[in-house]
Design a protein around this motif. Sequence first.
Motif, PDB file in Angstrom:
ATOM      1  N   GLU A  26       0.833  -1.202   0.000  1.00 41.34           N
ATOM      2  CA  GLU A  26       0.000   0.000   0.000  1.00 41.34           C
ATOM      3  C   GLU A  26       0.871   1.257   0.000  1.00 41.34           C
ATOM      4  O   GLU A  26       0.582   2.217  -0.714  1.00 41.34           O
ATOM      5  CB  GLU A  26      -0.917  -0.015   1.224  1.00 41.34           C
ATOM      6  CG  GLU A  26      -2.078   0.907   1.110  1.00 41.34           C
ATOM      7  CD  GLU A  26      -3.159   0.604   2.133  1.00 41.34           C
ATOM      8  OE1 GLU A  26      -4.030   1.468   2.282  1.00 41.34           O
ATOM      9  OE2 GLU A  26      -3.143  -0.457   2.769  1.00 41.34           O
ATOM     10  N   ARG A  27       1.932   1.246   0.772  1.00 38.76           N
ATOM     11  CA  ARG A  27       2.852   2.398   0.803  1.00 38.76           C
ATOM     12  C   ARG A  27       3.498   2.623  -0.563  1.00 38.76           C
ATOM     13  O   ARG A  27       3.581   3.743  -1.048  1.00 38.76           O
ATOM     14  CB  ARG A  27       3.946   2.176   1.854  1.00 38.76           C
ATOM     15  CG  ARG A  27       3.452   2.427   3.252  1.00 38.76           C
ATOM     16  CD  ARG A  27       4.564   2.462   4.240  1.00 38.76           C
ATOM     17  NE  ARG A  27       5.481   3.536   3.913  1.00 38.76           N
ATOM     18  CZ  ARG A  27       6.751   3.581   4.278  1.00 38.76           C
ATOM     19  NH1 ARG A  27       7.268   2.609   4.989  1.00 38.76           N
ATOM     20  NH2 ARG A  27       7.522   4.589   3.954  1.00 38.76           N
ATOM     21  N   LYS A  30       1.144   4.104  -3.314  1.00 39.67           N
ATOM     22  CA  LYS A  30       0.865   5.542  -3.233  1.00 39.67           C
ATOM     23  C   LYS A  30       1.892   6.362  -4.005  1.00 39.67           C
ATOM     24  O   LYS A  30       1.625   7.487  -4.383  1.00 39.67           O
ATOM     25  CB  LYS A  30       0.822   5.974  -1.769  1.00 39.67           C
ATOM     26  CG  LYS A  30      -0.407   5.484  -1.054  1.00 39.67           C
ATOM     27  CD  LYS A  30      -0.405   5.899   0.396  1.00 39.67           C
ATOM     28  CE  LYS A  30      -1.632   5.342   1.099  1.00 39.67           C
ATOM     29  NZ  LYS A  30      -1.629   5.619   2.523  1.00 39.67           N
TER      30      LYS A  30
END
Length: 195
Positions: A26-27, A30
């Motif tokens: 998820e990091r 982004k």
Amino acid sequence: MSAALFGKICWVLLVAGWYVIRYPFERRAKRRRVQKTARGRAETVRMLISLSGLGILPGIFVATGFPRFATYSPSPVQTGLGVAAMIAALVLFRLTHKALGRMWSVSLDIREKHELVTSGIYRQVRHPMYTAFWTMALAQALLLPNLVAGLAGLVGFGTLYFLRVGPEEAMMEETFGQAYRDYRARTARLVPGIY
């Protein structure tokens, strides 16, 4: 320790394991620009329904025992099957995230320089992430001895799945054309040789 308490502990470990697996992806996601998205009100509603079934309702049950009227005493066999499903779900989550790498997205997004992933676990199944979530919902139903909280994952994720898989496949076909049609023709949607 009772089977009910053990099942609740395992459910918490399942959610924690899911988060630990997903967080680094998820990091990274982004940081990559989204080129095309199908996010919107309908996608937000689908995600909230799924979150309610796989997170909020079972979390309330684990924390408070609510709704008590739907609680029953599980058998050790049921809890054992839940643990097996939990392990399978986490393994599938890890394999799907590893295969997707930079192409991973929480929603219906096409990222900049997006590539069609057909290796690893995606070699035989087009949507192994959904297979992992179905397995997680099954684990929840077996681990949480409550007819509302336990089954909420199957209903919540089932709603997301059935309303999202069609648009997702259409988006992939629009983006990758014949390559995706060929890939779809040689793979199963969720379970090799079955569906």
